[in-house]
Design a protein around this motif. Structure first.
Motif: not given
Length: 362
Positions: A281-284, A320-321, A347-349
């Motif tokens: 998910n992070a990559t996408r 992402h959900a 910061g970030g997910w």
């Protein structure tokens, strides 16, 4: 095997009827008596495939015989006719609805006639009804139990298909996503830096090989005779294989602390799949991210997993959900754990999962 048993039963009833007829002094109606017994025995061969037809023909033949006994002939039936007791069971076991109702109607029409033909006492009449109704009730009970078992088996199969779908999405989807990102990077570098583009192709080849291994492990569950429990599964140790250097593709740093080797296999597999999905998910989706950190911490009773990227901490990352996040949450919940995903405070997910070292399934 079942067919041979049916033929053996029918043949035995015919032989018993013939032997009984030969031992009798009165053989005036021998052809008729043996003929009725043969009809009943033949109907037993079709009691599973055509239960209503078998009941109608067998009881119809005996009904006509009993009417003839009352009005015309003076003869008693043969023991071979006792095969009729099997037919009410077969009617309710392999028939249902209108078919069963019609068959029971035929039986209930025959019963009072045969009880008159036999000149039985009231107690014997009650016993006669009891025998045939108990046979029918037993058939209905077995049918209900079998159908219930089939429904349970179908539910298990549906659950297994859902599990396979989830694993295909979580495990194979992670590798395919990495291949897609590497391919995009390689295409961008092809003209400017052929050597780095070639290195990207090597990475794609390695990722594709891992994907094939994952596919073979998952498909092994579907092969006949394969025990799913013996299928190779990922664990906590495999999370370290998610690590990769930064560059054209988002870098992944993995850190495992604590006694992770003592984690139960089912929990380890769930942690790996959650981590792989979160990295995918992070990559996408992570905008402006340069790296992802994966931290696994095993304490005395719990195992904590945190996957965080350093991209923009916006709620738009809620893309992402989708199915992936629902699948991660379901995996954690089924094992008695929890999962939270959302923008991190700094910061970030972030995806945070906490699972017991020993699975607590419901």
């Amino acid at each position: 095997m079942r067919l041979w048993r049916d033929w053996a039963l029918s043949s035995a009833l015919v032989v018993i009827s013939v032997v009984e007829m030969l031992l009798r002094d009165d053989r005036a109606w021998a052809p008729l008596l043996v003929g009725v017994s043969v009809v009943v025995a033949a109907c037993l061969l079709y009691r599973r495939t055509r239960p209503l037809a078998a009941v109608s023909v067998a009881f119809g033949a005996v009904l006509l015989f009993d009417i003839a006994r009352i009005a015309v002939i003076d003869a008693t039936g043969l023991l071979g006719i006792a095969g009729l007791l099997v037919l009410p069971y077969a009617l309710l076991r392999w028939g249902a609805g209108r078919e069963a109702a019609l068959g029971l109607g035929v039986i209930l029409i025959w019963l009072p006639v045969t009880l008159v033909a036999e000149s039985t006492s009231p107690a014997e009449k009650v016993a006669g009804y009891g025998f045939f109704l108990c046979s029918a009730a037993l058939g209905a009970a077995v049918r209900y139990r079998t159908r219930s078992h089939e429904r349970d088996v179908e539910q298990v199969r549906l659950h297994q298909r859902n599990e396979l779908a989830r694993e295909l999405h979580d495990t194979v989807g992670h590798h395919v996503s990495a291949i897609a990102v590497q391919a995009q990077a390689g295409r961008a570098l092809a003209a400017a830096d052929p050597e780095r583009a070639l290195a990207t192709l090597v990475t794609i080849e390695e990722e594709a090989s891992r994907t094939l291994r994952e596919m073979r492990a998952l498909m092994g569950v579907l092969r006949d005779g394969t025990d799913a429990d013996l299928t190779p599964r990922r664990g906590v140790a495999d999370i370290e294989r998610l690590a990769r250097p930064g560059g054209e593709v988002l870098g992944v740093r993995v850190q495992v602390s604590g006694d992770a080797d003592a984690v139960e296999p089912a929990v380890g597999t769930a942690l790996y799949l959650i981590a792989a999905e979160a990295v995918t998910n992070a990559t996408r989706h992570a905008r402006g991210a340069t790296g992802v950190t994966v931290d696994v911490t095993a304490s005395r009773d719990q195992v904590h997993l945190r996957v965080r990227d350093d991209g923009e901490a916006t709620t738009t990352s809620s893309s992402h959900a989708g199915y992936g996040l629902r699948g991660m949450a379901e995996r954690a919940s089924l094992l008695g754990g929890t999962l939270r995903a959302g923008p991190a405070a700094d910061g970030g997910w972030s995806v945070d999962a906490s699972l017991p070292r020993t699975a607590r399934t419901s």
